[in-house]
Design an enzyme around this catalytic site. Structure first.
Site, PDB file in Angstrom:
ATOM      1  N   ASN A  84       0.832  -1.203   0.000  1.00 38.47           N
ATOM      2  CA  ASN A  84       0.000   0.000   0.000  1.00 38.47           C
ATOM      3  C   ASN A  84       0.866   1.252   0.000  1.00 38.47           C
ATOM      4  OD1 ASN A  84      -2.510  -1.419   0.109  1.00 38.47           O
ATOM      5  ND2 ASN A  84      -2.116  -1.844   2.263  1.00 38.47           N
ATOM      6  N   ASN A  85       2.148   1.079  -0.342  1.00 35.46           N
ATOM      7  CA  ASN A  85       3.113   2.168  -0.345  1.00 35.46           C
ATOM      8  C   ASN A  85       2.962   2.976  -1.639  1.00 35.46           C
ATOM      9  OD1 ASN A  85       5.593   3.652  -0.797  1.00 35.46           O
ATOM     10  ND2 ASN A  85       6.502   2.446   0.849  1.00 35.46           N
ATOM     11  N   GLU A 137       1.055 -12.002   6.274  1.00 34.03           N
ATOM     12  CA  GLU A 137       2.087 -12.249   7.267  1.00 34.03           C
ATOM     13  C   GLU A 137       3.418 -12.410   6.542  1.00 34.03           C
ATOM     14  OE1 GLU A 137       1.724 -12.457  10.674  1.00 34.03           O
ATOM     15  OE2 GLU A 137      -0.319 -11.769  10.334  1.00 34.03           O
ATOM     16  N   PHE A 165      14.743   7.603   2.938  1.00 33.18           N
ATOM     17  CA  PHE A 165      14.108   7.180   4.191  1.00 33.18           C
ATOM     18  C   PHE A 165      14.847   5.953   4.695  1.00 33.18           C
ATOM     19  CE2 PHE A 165      11.955   5.209   0.631  1.00 33.18           C
ATOM     20  CZ  PHE A 165      11.868   3.871   1.001  1.00 33.18           C
ATOM     21  N   GLY A 166      14.427   5.465   5.843  1.00 31.81           N
ATOM     22  CA  GLY A 166      15.059   4.259   6.383  1.00 31.81           C
ATOM     23  C   GLY A 166      16.537   4.448   6.652  1.00 31.81           C
ATOM     24  N   ASP A 172      10.166  -7.616  -1.191  1.00 27.61           N
ATOM     25  CA  ASP A 172      10.593  -7.569   0.198  1.00 27.61           C
ATOM     26  C   ASP A 172      12.018  -7.067   0.150  1.00 27.61           C
ATOM     27  OD1 ASP A 172       9.776  -7.955   2.901  1.00 27.61           O
ATOM     28  OD2 ASP A 172      11.202  -9.596   3.060  1.00 27.61           O
ATOM     29  N   LYS A 225      18.269   7.787  -7.084  1.00 32.48           N
ATOM     30  CA  LYS A 225      18.039   6.570  -6.311  1.00 32.48           C
ATOM     31  C   LYS A 225      17.194   5.567  -7.104  1.00 32.48           C
ATOM     32  CE  LYS A 225      15.937   4.884  -2.050  1.00 32.48           C
ATOM     33  NZ  LYS A 225      15.126   5.217  -0.863  1.00 32.48           N
ATOM     34  N   LYS A 250       6.168   3.440  -3.692  1.00 31.62           N
ATOM     35  CA  LYS A 250       6.564   2.199  -4.361  1.00 31.62           C
ATOM     36  C   LYS A 250       5.689   1.973  -5.597  1.00 31.62           C
ATOM     37  CE  LYS A 250       7.853  -0.940  -1.458  1.00 31.62           C
ATOM     38  NZ  LYS A 250       7.852  -2.068  -0.477  1.00 31.62           N
TER      39      LYS A 250
END
Length: 201
Positions: free
Chosen positions: A8-9, A39, A154-155, A68, A177, A12
């Site tokens: 839901n980004n 999960e 970020f991150g 991921d 980036k 992205k």
């Protein structure tokens, strides 16, 4: 072809849509279809991405794309790895970029080996039971800095120095980036596979 993005980004979505648009692909977020997040119980990026893709495909009836990604630090045995987004919580700290960076710097104190990389696993499936998922890996090699450099991204972006660029990821523009990153590398490979195997574009 309409493909559900197992995320839901919004950033992205924009980034990946631009990359896959030439193949005639339209990405829609799983949230827009009322699909809850899956999960992520595994220790590897590939297994978690595949789980997310199969989950989204099952509940949407559409092909699905999932990623991921995270930071892997050699001196820490690959940590924070798949737990990158909530690394600080493993040590009783709040979940935030600032806390994640602070905890990582604490864990790296006194260590000479500072090689690390951003890793991205991108997986695409035609259906939940697709026996031939398309899997692409992207790795962006760098070195961990002693302190944060740069206000962008970020991150862990301000902590990973990219030798070939002479600066941290946090000092790069979004355009730079998106062109150089682990996700960009994985996306190029996945797009190639989609052309060859799914006959898109």
């Amino acid at each position: 072809m309409k493909i559900v993005l197992a995320s839901n980004n919004a950033k992205k979505l924009v980034e990946l849509q631009a990359l896959f648009a030439p193949l005639g692909v339209e990405l829609v977020t799983q949230g827009s279809l009322g699909i809850p997040e899956a999960e992520e119980p595994f220790h590897t990026f590939v297994e978690n991405a595949l789980t997310k893709a199969r989950h989204a495909a099952k509940l949407s009836g559409l092909p699905a794309l999932a990623d991921d990604s995270g930071l892997a630090v050699d001196a820490l045995g690959g940590a924070p790895g798949v737990l990158s987004a909530r690394y600080a919580t493993l040590f009783g700290q709040p979940k935030s970029d600032a806390d994640n960076n602070r905890v990582l710097l604490e864990k790296m104190q006194g260590r000479d080996e500072r090689t690390a990389r951003f890793v991205c696993a991108l997986v695409a499936v035609k259906s939940e039971a697709d026996p031939e998922p398309l899997i692409a890996m992207g790795r962006w090699q760098g070195q961990l800095l002693q302190s944060l450099e740069g206000e962008g991204g970020f991150g862990y972006d301000p902590l990973l120095f990219i030798p070939s660029e002479g600066r941290s990821v946090g000092q790069m523009s979004a355009e730079e980036k998106n062109r150089l990153s682990h996700r960009a590398l994985a996306s190029v490979d996945l797009a190639r596979q989609m052309r060859e195997v799914w006959h898109l574009g």
